[in-house]
Motif scaffolding. Sequence first.
Motif, PDB file in Angstrom:
ATOM      1  N   VAL A 433     -29.617 -16.389  57.585  1.00 22.09           N
ATOM      2  CA  VAL A 433     -28.872 -15.288  58.208  1.00 22.09           C
ATOM      3  C   VAL A 433     -28.510 -15.674  59.636  1.00 22.09           C
ATOM      4  O   VAL A 433     -29.394 -16.042  60.435  1.00 22.09           O
ATOM      5  N   ILE A 434     -27.203 -15.610  59.953  1.00 18.89           N
ATOM      6  CA  ILE A 434     -26.765 -15.877  61.337  1.00 18.89           C
ATOM      7  C   ILE A 434     -26.166 -14.631  61.988  1.00 18.89           C
ATOM      8  O   ILE A 434     -25.919 -14.628  63.186  1.00 18.89           O
ATOM      9  N   LEU A 435     -25.942 -13.574  61.188  1.00 13.54           N
ATOM     10  CA  LEU A 435     -25.410 -12.314  61.750  1.00 13.54           C
ATOM     11  C   LEU A 435     -25.712 -11.180  60.790  1.00 13.54           C
ATOM     12  O   LEU A 435     -25.603 -11.348  59.569  1.00 13.54           O
ATOM     13  N   SER A 436     -26.119 -10.010  61.336  1.00 12.71           N
ATOM     14  CA  SER A 436     -26.334  -8.792  60.532  1.00 12.71           C
ATOM     15  C   SER A 436     -26.010  -7.587  61.394  1.00 12.71           C
ATOM     16  O   SER A 436     -25.986  -7.676  62.623  1.00 12.71           O
ATOM     17  N   ASN A 437     -25.765  -6.449  60.749  1.00 12.09           N
ATOM     18  CA  ASN A 437     -25.410  -5.239  61.495  1.00 12.09           C
ATOM     19  C   ASN A 437     -26.502  -4.176  61.384  1.00 12.09           C
ATOM     20  O   ASN A 437     -27.536  -4.385  60.724  1.00 12.09           O
TER      21      ASN A 437
END
Length: 778
Positions: A433-437
């Motif tokens: 994972v490199i980005l999550s909201n």
Amino acid sequence: MKHSPTIPWWDKIKNKLIVSLSAVLIVSLTLFGLICAFSFKAQLIQQIGNKNIQLAAGLQEDAESFLSAIMTELNSLASSLGEGGGDLAAQQEMMNRYLQKMPDVLKLTLLDNSGKECLVATRQSADSASGQLAPGQVDQNRVAMQQGNLFVSPVYPSYQVVPMVDISIPIQNFADHKVSGIIKAGVSLCGLWSKISALKLRPEITVYLIDKNGKLIVHSDIGPVSTAIDFSHIKKVKEFISDTESKFRTPTIYIGNKNTQVIGVATAIRKINWGIVVEESTESALAPYRHIQQILFFSLAGLILLAGIILSCCIVRFTRSIDTITKQAQKSLSGEESAPMIHVDSKDEIAHLAEIFNRMQKQLHEKNENLKRRYKELESIHDEFRESFEELEQVSEKLEASQSELNKQKEFEKQLIETANVLIVVLNREGEVILSNKKCEEITGYDKSCILGKSWLQLMTPVEGREEYAKQLSESLSSRAQSSYECPIVTRDGTSRIISWHSTPMTDQAGNVVGIINVGEDVTEEKKLQQELEVKNRALAEKNEELQNFVSIVSHDLKSPLYILQDFTSILLQDHRNEFGEDVIYYLERIKKNAENMEKLIVDILEFSKIGTTEGDYQNYPISQIVQRAVDELKPKIDEKNIHLTISGEFPTLFCDPARILQVFTNLISNSIKFMDPKNDLPMIEIGCQKLGKEYEFFVKDNGIGIDKEYHEKIFKIFQRLKELKQVEGTGVGLAIVKKIIENHGGKVWVDSAKGKGATFFFTLPATKQAKQDNNKG
């Protein structure tokens, strides 16, 4: 360097000295006038206060002698009663004798240890109500009796609103010195009132006699006592009266009870904590002070005006020379090279300033010439720098605009990702994972710090589904195509959620796939609801089928014996009528009629059960044609009762089941015909329509017998009929069928009626197919 000439010391200080003396004179005169005014005011207030203190002292002595005389006689009477024993006749005679000695006492009362009246001595003119104490006063009398203390009651009006007060003195037994009772005297304050009212006072002076609570007892004004006058809020007065040993103090200015500013003095009356207040209005008392104030004001104004004139003369003299220097300076600033030198005919600071200015002007002229030469040299260099700077400025503006636009785009994308109502997870090629909201945090229960850099496959995917998800991830990276699929995840608390994913490969500038953008939506609840709905739909379909079969079977089984019953009664009435008497024929006709009604009821029940369980033939159909068909079917009954029927309004074409809507109009018009009053000379029925927003409102109105308001809801329930109309044909199912048909079409039905005033049945239908679907969902 050339030195300026020396200025005599007198020329240096004379102008400053004149200005300083003028200012000192103005300030001194102003302070002197203020000190004189305040000193005169203080002396005047003290003088007025001393006069009023003398008046209050005299009244204090009168009041104390008035009360001392009464208390002396009461103490003597208490001693005599304590020595005389318990002979009531002797005590009564003694009380009557002492009452004659005290003209201001209207009533004497002897109380025993329990507070009960034993003997009373009164004057003929005394008020019968005097001497009756409030419950609180009775308790205080008992305390006085137990402690052997004097008790003075609050003032109360009695005997034609005469101010009175009760004075209670304990009676000590001569033998054992114990308190055996109380002698209570009802004392009239008319004597004090007369003395105060008889004072020859100026109109602006008022004298008040008040009790220890600040309440008014009597005053010097002519007229009855005003209970509204209260000194309890005036702090100084309360201090004077509460301190029985105090002397007269400095007069105080405050707002009096007449809502005007007054100079007041007060003193206490010993023994009973009453007080005397003398007030004098400041409006008249301080009139001399105001007169002196006006004289001082005008005197100071004249002196200030004189000082101002002297200052003005000095300033005019100064400003002439300064104005000359100012004009010359303006010429120098404007660039006039031929500006003349300044000449001032004096030997003071202004002349010295003019000489310095002349030398400065000459030096400035020389420096200005040098600057002009240098300016021409710099001007050519400046032109070259200006061109270069303009080019740099244009480049800088373009860079700033590009950077600002890029920052806005990044901020917008960041907010879009954070506020999205779906999961957004970006993975690199290794599945990390490199980005999550924020939505991802809410559903999974993991903070960003726990997700970023971790393998999504190991962290979120259940063991039994990892192989399938890994295969899907590999295909997305290799095919570079978008894909959609559903995959379960395990949240932080161990629960399983089903996510509907939409994956898009992410490429770099060279076109190489560097990761995957996954957008997911939690469909766990939808899946559960879908499964539950499928189960319920299957069960409902089975129940509906069973219900239809049951109704058909019951309807057939009930109709068969009814047909036989109708056939047999018809045979008996037709072929054997002459063999039976009138009673038998009547009963046979009743049997036949009830069998026919029973058949209609079974048909209506079967029809009611079919509504909503079978699919209707919905289509766009003109409502006007349905109305006309209903009228044509019922025309014989309409003509039979001479009913005047009218149709108003423009009827639309609606998406509906024509057969069912025909049934609605037929039932409503039939009801209006059945319940028309036979005594009505002009029976009328009106059918109409109007559009209301997203629906049409229809109505069937008559002037029949009407319906009571209490039955407006009941008549739409199955088998509900009006009690007084049992003789009218009907099954009690018609209006229930109407309601069910209208509700299945997404509308509603109601009635507006009153007994004896006709009835109007309303119902609505959606204007469009979409509106019908929305209403059915709602």
